[in-house]
Design an enzyme around this catalytic site. Structure first.
Site, PDB file in Angstrom:
ATOM      1  N   ASP A 127      -4.597  -6.594  -3.778  1.00  0.00           N
ATOM      2  CA  ASP A 127      -5.819  -6.410  -4.566  1.00  0.00           C
ATOM      3  C   ASP A 127      -6.824  -7.534  -4.313  1.00  0.00           C
ATOM      4  OD1 ASP A 127      -3.406  -7.347  -6.293  1.00  0.00           O
ATOM      5  OD2 ASP A 127      -5.113  -8.249  -7.313  1.00  0.00           O
ATOM      6  N   ASP A 149       9.415 -13.280  -8.002  1.00  0.00           N
ATOM      7  CA  ASP A 149       8.350 -13.232  -9.004  1.00  0.00           C
ATOM      8  C   ASP A 149       8.896 -12.640 -10.304  1.00  0.00           C
ATOM      9  OD1 ASP A 149       6.015 -13.043 -10.431  1.00  0.00           O
ATOM     10  OD2 ASP A 149       4.870 -12.019  -8.856  1.00  0.00           O
ATOM     11  N   HIS A 207       6.750  -9.509   1.328  1.00  0.00           N
ATOM     12  CA  HIS A 207       7.396  -8.895   0.161  1.00  0.00           C
ATOM     13  C   HIS A 207       8.500  -7.946   0.602  1.00  0.00           C
ATOM     14  CE1 HIS A 207       3.951  -9.199  -3.015  1.00  0.00           C
ATOM     15  NE2 HIS A 207       4.034 -10.290  -2.294  1.00  0.00           N
ATOM     16  N   HIS A 219       7.034 -12.410 -12.962  1.00  0.00           N
ATOM     17  CA  HIS A 219       5.851 -11.703 -13.487  1.00  0.00           C
ATOM     18  C   HIS A 219       5.729 -11.808 -15.005  1.00  0.00           C
ATOM     19  CE1 HIS A 219       2.547  -8.767 -12.797  1.00  0.00           C
ATOM     20  NE2 HIS A 219       2.584  -9.354 -11.608  1.00  0.00           N
ATOM     21  N   HIS A 255      -2.232 -16.989  -4.091  1.00  0.00           N
ATOM     22  CA  HIS A 255      -2.030 -15.562  -4.363  1.00  0.00           C
ATOM     23  C   HIS A 255      -2.617 -14.762  -3.193  1.00  0.00           C
ATOM     24  CE1 HIS A 255      -3.097 -12.168  -7.489  1.00  0.00           C
ATOM     25  NE2 HIS A 255      -1.992 -11.881  -6.833  1.00  0.00           N
ATOM     26  N   GLU A 303       8.542 -17.565  -9.604  1.00  0.00           N
ATOM     27  CA  GLU A 303       7.110 -17.478  -9.955  1.00  0.00           C
ATOM     28  C   GLU A 303       6.898 -16.915 -11.353  1.00  0.00           C
ATOM     29  OE1 GLU A 303       4.955 -15.121  -7.120  1.00  0.00           O
ATOM     30  OE2 GLU A 303       3.366 -14.706  -8.566  1.00  0.00           O
ATOM     31  N   ASN A 315      -8.698  -6.928 -10.196  1.00  0.00           N
ATOM     32  CA  ASN A 315      -7.919  -5.693 -10.265  1.00  0.00           C
ATOM     33  C   ASN A 315      -7.987  -5.032 -11.642  1.00  0.00           C
ATOM     34  OD1 ASN A 315      -6.257  -3.747  -9.195  1.00  0.00           O
ATOM     35  ND2 ASN A 315      -4.428  -5.038  -9.066  1.00  0.00           N
ATOM     36  N   GLU A 367      -1.483 -17.392 -10.549  1.00  0.00           N
ATOM     37  CA  GLU A 367      -2.312 -16.349  -9.938  1.00  0.00           C
ATOM     38  C   GLU A 367      -3.348 -15.807 -10.917  1.00  0.00           C
ATOM     39  OE1 GLU A 367       0.737 -13.560  -8.726  1.00  0.00           O
ATOM     40  OE2 GLU A 367       0.283 -12.255 -10.417  1.00  0.00           O
ATOM     41  N   ARG A 386       9.729 -12.954  -0.190  1.00  0.00           N
ATOM     42  CA  ARG A 386       9.894 -12.720  -1.630  1.00  0.00           C
ATOM     43  C   ARG A 386      10.757 -11.481  -1.804  1.00  0.00           C
ATOM     44  NH1 ARG A 386       5.366 -10.696  -6.026  1.00  0.00           N
ATOM     45  NH2 ARG A 386       6.251  -8.676  -5.506  1.00  0.00           N
ATOM     46  N   ARG A 408      -0.686 -21.402  -7.756  1.00  0.00           N
ATOM     47  CA  ARG A 408      -0.939 -20.113  -7.099  1.00  0.00           C
ATOM     48  C   ARG A 408      -2.400 -19.668  -7.131  1.00  0.00           C
ATOM     49  NH1 ARG A 408       1.294 -16.631  -4.743  1.00  0.00           N
ATOM     50  NH2 ARG A 408       1.355 -14.907  -6.221  1.00  0.00           N
ATOM     51  N   GLU A 450       0.815 -16.336   0.256  1.00  0.00           N
ATOM     52  CA  GLU A 450       1.350 -14.967   0.097  1.00  0.00           C
ATOM     53  C   GLU A 450       0.640 -14.023   1.073  1.00  0.00           C
ATOM     54  OE1 GLU A 450       0.690 -13.323  -3.798  1.00  0.00           O
ATOM     55  OE2 GLU A 450       2.157 -11.726  -3.501  1.00  0.00           O
ATOM     56  N   TRP A 477       3.326  -7.285 -18.819  1.00  0.00           N
ATOM     57  CA  TRP A 477       3.640  -6.548 -17.571  1.00  0.00           C
ATOM     58  C   TRP A 477       3.771  -7.549 -16.433  1.00  0.00           C
ATOM     59  CZ3 TRP A 477       1.005  -6.024 -12.878  1.00  0.00           C
ATOM     60  CH2 TRP A 477       1.695  -5.206 -11.953  1.00  0.00           C
ATOM     61  N   TYR A 528       8.444  -4.128 -11.953  1.00  0.00           N
ATOM     62  CA  TYR A 528       7.399  -4.765 -11.148  1.00  0.00           C
ATOM     63  C   TYR A 528       7.890  -5.026  -9.720  1.00  0.00           C
ATOM     64  CZ  TYR A 528       4.726  -8.256  -8.833  1.00  0.00           C
ATOM     65  OH  TYR A 528       4.026  -8.899  -7.855  1.00  0.00           O
TER      66      TYR A 528
HETATM   67  O1  LIG Z   1       1.446 -10.967  -5.734  1.00  0.00           O
HETATM   68  C1  LIG Z   1       1.932 -11.318  -6.803  1.00  0.00           C
HETATM   69  O2  LIG Z   1       2.643 -12.305  -6.949  1.00  0.00           O
HETATM   70  C2  LIG Z   1       1.633 -10.531  -7.995  1.00  0.00           C
HETATM   71  O3  LIG Z   1       2.155 -10.851  -9.041  1.00  0.00           O
HETATM   72  C3  LIG Z   1       0.690  -9.400  -7.853  1.00  0.00           C
HETATM   73  C4  LIG Z   1      -0.084  -9.088  -9.105  1.00  0.00           C
HETATM   74  O4  LIG Z   1       0.667  -8.272  -9.948  1.00  0.00           O
HETATM   75  C5  LIG Z   1      -1.361  -8.392  -8.752  1.00  0.00           C
HETATM   76  O5  LIG Z   1      -2.061  -9.109  -7.801  1.00  0.00           O
HETATM   77  C6  LIG Z   1      -2.209  -8.185  -9.994  1.00  0.00           C
HETATM   78  O6  LIG Z   1      -3.463  -7.678  -9.661  1.00  0.00           O
HETATM   79 MG   LIG Z   2       2.856 -12.850  -8.927  1.00  0.00          MG
END
Ligand SMILES: O=C(O)C(=O)C[C@H](O)[C@H](O)CO
Ligand SMILES: [Mg+2]
Length: 402
Positions: free
Chosen positions: A316, A210, A122, A212, A312, A236, A37, A262, A147, A283, A339, A402, A159
């Site tokens: 993407d 998540d 999600h 993140h 994961h 996560e 991605n 991930e 999630r 993941r 996921e 991020w 996010y």
């Molecule tokens: O699916 C998730 O848990 C993510 O954190 C998604 C990510 O931000 C995404 O796949 C990054 O490309």
């Molecule tokens: Mg994630």
């Protein structure tokens, strides 16, 4: 049997995907996902300029040897670009081997360990009420694991949350979108969200969240402890994992299970986390972690320490990755969850697939290979468009994760 041709297909049915197709002299072909991605063309170039010329004429049945050749032969080891390129080759070769055998891929890995692959959806909301409605929506559709992410009071963009139905963080533009992050309001808000979810839906649902990579280790410890009363399936990426040792501190403070990986691309990224039992779920998935061949090694190590898989599966990662991951999930003994962030109808049309959803689980299907194809004519109608994941800054302008 020989490889006679191989090429990358870059397509953008709503978002960018890179797919490698390997063709043999016997007419059988295989495909593999190579999507990274926001850095898609780097992997396409790695494949086109440095890998494909070395594949032509090789025996596609020698999957292990080709994996070692690409990994050791580059001299420069690991890294997301290299490992995504190797993954694409590996996935395409497993696809070919299973097609030649006339079997679904999971049969070559060792057969079924379960009847279906439990997936998590999600549920995203701008506020708690909206998130609860989305939880309800997925519950009605039979999901057993969900999630949950919401907006945080005082923060404009967070996010996992976006206006409208489909969440897509990669924005089509020449440079990344800039978002704002503040830890304190988030740490106050997250337990309120999960309290509301348990109040409304009770306890017969796996809940995931998540973080993140946004917290420091001690903040992550505080979050994990504050979420304990709501019995999460996992929290996560509570903190960036370059420093694997950091998870020891989180572990010392909370029994909330932890999922990481991930962004990992090699067994060495998670070796200490697994061997020291600092995480509960790994993941890593097919496309970014070197394909089925390498993911199997990661899962084998994890199994020794009762760490389970949680591949994961954001949008993407193309349906090709999802198809391959579902065969892996069907076989892997230490499976946890998969996921499932549902692809758009345009994406599904470009990638016809044998997998299907029923009652909280995905099933890989019985088609020979991994069961996912690409419609090249349709793919050509969606040219690549630059798109980037956002970046995050603290309120004073400092760059954050991020
Ligand atoms: O699916 C998730 O848990 C993510 O954190 C998604 C990510 O931000 C995404 O796949 C990054 O490309
Ligand atoms: Mg994630």
């Amino acid at each position: 049997m020989r490889i006679t041709n191989a090429y990358c297909i870059v397509t953008s049915p709503g978002r960018n995907f890179v797919t490698l197709k390997i063709v043999t002299d016997e007419g059988v072909y295989g495909i593999g996902d190579a999507t990274l991605n926001g850095r898609e063309l780097a992997v396409a170039s790695y494949l086109n300029d440095h890998v494909i010329p070395c594949l032509i004429g090789r025996d596609p049945q020698r999957i292990e040897d080709i994996w070692q050749y690409l990994y050791k032969g580059a001299y420069w080891r690991r890294g997301p670009v290299t490992m995504s390129a190797i993954a694409a080759v590996d996935t395409a070769l497993w696809d070919i081997k299973a097609k030649v055998a006339g079997l679904p891929l999971y049969q070559l890995l060792g057969g079924k360990s379960r009847d279906g692959v439990m997936v998590y959806a999600h549920a995203n909301g701008r506020d708690i009420e909206e998130a609860l409605d989305r939880v309800d929506y997925y519950r009605e559709k039979g999901f057993k694991a969900i999630r949950v992410q919401t907006g945080v009071p005082g923060l404009d963009k967070v996010y996992g949350v976006q206006k409208g139905e489909a969440y897509e963080p990669a924005i089509r533009s020449a440079a990344p979108d800039e978002t704002l992050w503040a830890t304190e309001p988030y740490l106050d808000h997250a337990p309120r969200l999960f309290e509301a979810v348990r109040d409304r839906f009770g306890w017969d649902l796996h809940l995931l969240h998540d973080v993140h990579h946004r917290l420091t280790p001690i903040e992550a410890a505080r979050l994990g402890r504050s979420l304990e009363p709501f019995r999460l399936f996992w929290m996560e990426d509570p903190t960036p994992a370059e420093n694997q040792e950091a998870f020891r501190l989180i572990r010392q403070h909370t029994t909330t299970p932890i999922a990481v990986g991930e962004v990992f691309n090699s067994i060495h990224d998670c070796r200490e986390l697994i061997q020291n039992q600092l995480i509960d779920y790994i993941r890593a998935t097919v496309v970014h972690a070197g394909g089925i061949t390498h993911l199997r090694r990661i899962a084998g190590l994890a199994e020794l320490y009762q760490v389970r898989t949680g591949c994961h599966g954001a949008t993407d990662l193309s349906p090709v990755c999802m198809g391959a991951a579902l065969h892996f999930d069907t076989w892997v003994p230490n499976f946890g969850v998969q996921e499932y962030m549902i692809h758009s109808a345009e994406t599904d049309a470009v990638f016809p697939h044998a997998y299907s959803y029923a009652d909280g689980a995905l099933h890989p299907g019985e088609a020979p290979g991994h069961g996912v194809d690409i419609d090249e004519e349709l793919a050509a109608k969606y040219p690549y468009t630059p798109a980037y994941l956002p970046v995050a800054r603290l309120r004073d302008g400092t760059m954050w994760n991020w």
